[in-house]
Design a protein around this motif. Structure first.
Motif, mmCIF file in Angstrom:
data_model
loop_
_atom_site.group_PDB
_atom_site.id
_atom_site.type_symbol
_atom_site.label_atom_id
_atom_site.label_comp_id
_atom_site.label_asym_id
_atom_site.label_seq_id
_atom_site.Cartn_x
_atom_site.Cartn_y
_atom_site.Cartn_z
ATOM 1 N N ILE A 56 1.221 -4.504 7.132
ATOM 2 C CA ILE A 56 0.266 -5.470 7.434
ATOM 3 C C ILE A 56 0.342 -5.934 6.198
ATOM 4 N N PHE A 57 -1.185 -6.639 5.621
ATOM 5 C CA PHE A 57 -1.487 -7.834 4.764
ATOM 6 C C PHE A 57 -3.245 -8.126 4.497
ATOM 7 N N ARG B 67 -2.389 -9.046 -0.915
ATOM 8 C CA ARG B 67 -1.853 -8.536 -1.177
ATOM 9 C C ARG B 67 -0.850 -8.052 0.462
ATOM 10 N N CYS B 68 0.446 -7.358 -0.047
ATOM 11 C CA CYS B 68 1.313 -7.184 1.313
ATOM 12 C C CYS B 68 1.120 -5.244 1.112
ATOM 13 N N MET C 249 9.222 -9.168 -0.765
ATOM 14 C CA MET C 249 7.680 -9.175 -0.857
ATOM 15 C C MET C 249 7.488 -9.001 -2.365
ATOM 16 N N ALA C 250 8.761 -8.475 -3.279
ATOM 17 C CA ALA C 250 8.401 -8.605 -4.654
ATOM 18 C C ALA C 250 7.986 -9.803 -5.596
ATOM 19 N N ALA C 251 9.170 -10.238 -4.892
ATOM 20 C CA ALA C 251 9.601 -11.648 -5.561
ATOM 21 C C ALA C 251 8.643 -12.269 -5.575
ATOM 22 N N GLY D 36 5.123 -11.169 -6.256
ATOM 23 C CA GLY D 36 4.514 -10.274 -7.606
ATOM 24 C C GLY D 36 3.769 -8.280 -7.493
ATOM 25 N N GLU D 37 3.528 -8.184 -7.682
ATOM 26 C CA GLU D 37 2.677 -7.097 -8.045
ATOM 27 C C GLU D 37 2.110 -6.416 -6.424
ATOM 28 N N ALA D 38 0.787 -8.254 -6.183
ATOM 29 C CA ALA D 38 0.477 -8.010 -5.055
ATOM 30 C C ALA D 38 2.036 -7.877 -4.049
ATOM 31 N N GLY D 39 3.011 -8.148 -3.735
ATOM 32 C CA GLY D 39 4.167 -7.817 -3.249
ATOM 33 C C GLY D 39 3.932 -6.306 -2.807
ATOM 34 N N ARG D 40 3.605 -5.428 -3.655
ATOM 35 C CA ARG D 40 4.547 -3.829 -3.718
ATOM 36 C C ARG D 40 3.900 -3.026 -2.700
#
Length: 160
Positions: free
Chosen positions: A156-157, A97-98, A125-127, A130-134
């Motif tokens: 932060i990731f 995740r981001c 990041m979303a592209a 996906g949801e983990a990039g929000r």
């Protein structure tokens, strides 16, 4: 977000967007490109440069407009991902995740669209994830940035 035979990996999604990662930028000060503790990686702020050349400079609202600022933020995000790839031995599919991006935009006083600029990084990041990039985010207008860059972004990731 692990890739599977049905889910293209991050590298494939980057290529589908017509993007590549730049060379990992050299720090412009006495700091590391990233720091890791367990599954968390903190990425140092990255400016809108490619191979040491600042591509967007000066304040938004004077020398650059919103569209240029968004492209600059996307370039900052690509530099973040290059540093993250270094931390993950080239495997961005290990990103869980981001969690947060922090955006800094050099602007003329009173310029209202700072958050819209950092959408250039957030949208990437979303592209890619996906949801983990929000993520959570801060966007701040500033008077100056290193090398007169228009935009700087840190992150932060969580990784595996």
């Amino acid at each position: 977000m692990p890739s599977s035979p049905q889910t293209p990996g991050v590298a494939s999604r980057l290529a589908a967007l017509g993007l590549t990662l730049p060379p990992v930028p050299s720090p412009r000060g006495a700091f590391l490109p990233y720091s890791r503790s367990g599954a968390t990686i903190w990425l140092a702020g990255q400016i809108c440069e490619w191979a040491g050349e600042v591509r967007f400079s000066g304040p938004l609202g004077a020398t650059q407009d919103l569209a240029a600022g968004q492209r600059a933020a996307e370039l900052c995000a690509l530099n973040l991902l290059a540093s993250l790839s270094l931390a993950l031995d080239g495997d961005l599919d290990r990103v869980v995740r981001c969690h947060r991006l922090g955006g800094f935009v050099q602007v003329v006083p009173g310029w209202p669209d700072v958050p819209k600029v950092i959408n250039g990084a957030s949208d990437l990041m979303a592209a890619l994830f996906g949801e983990a990039g929000r993520h959570a985010r801060t966007s701040v207008g500033v008077a100056s940035l290193p090398a007169n860059a228009s935009v700087e972004v840190d992150g932060i990731f969580e990784v595996r």
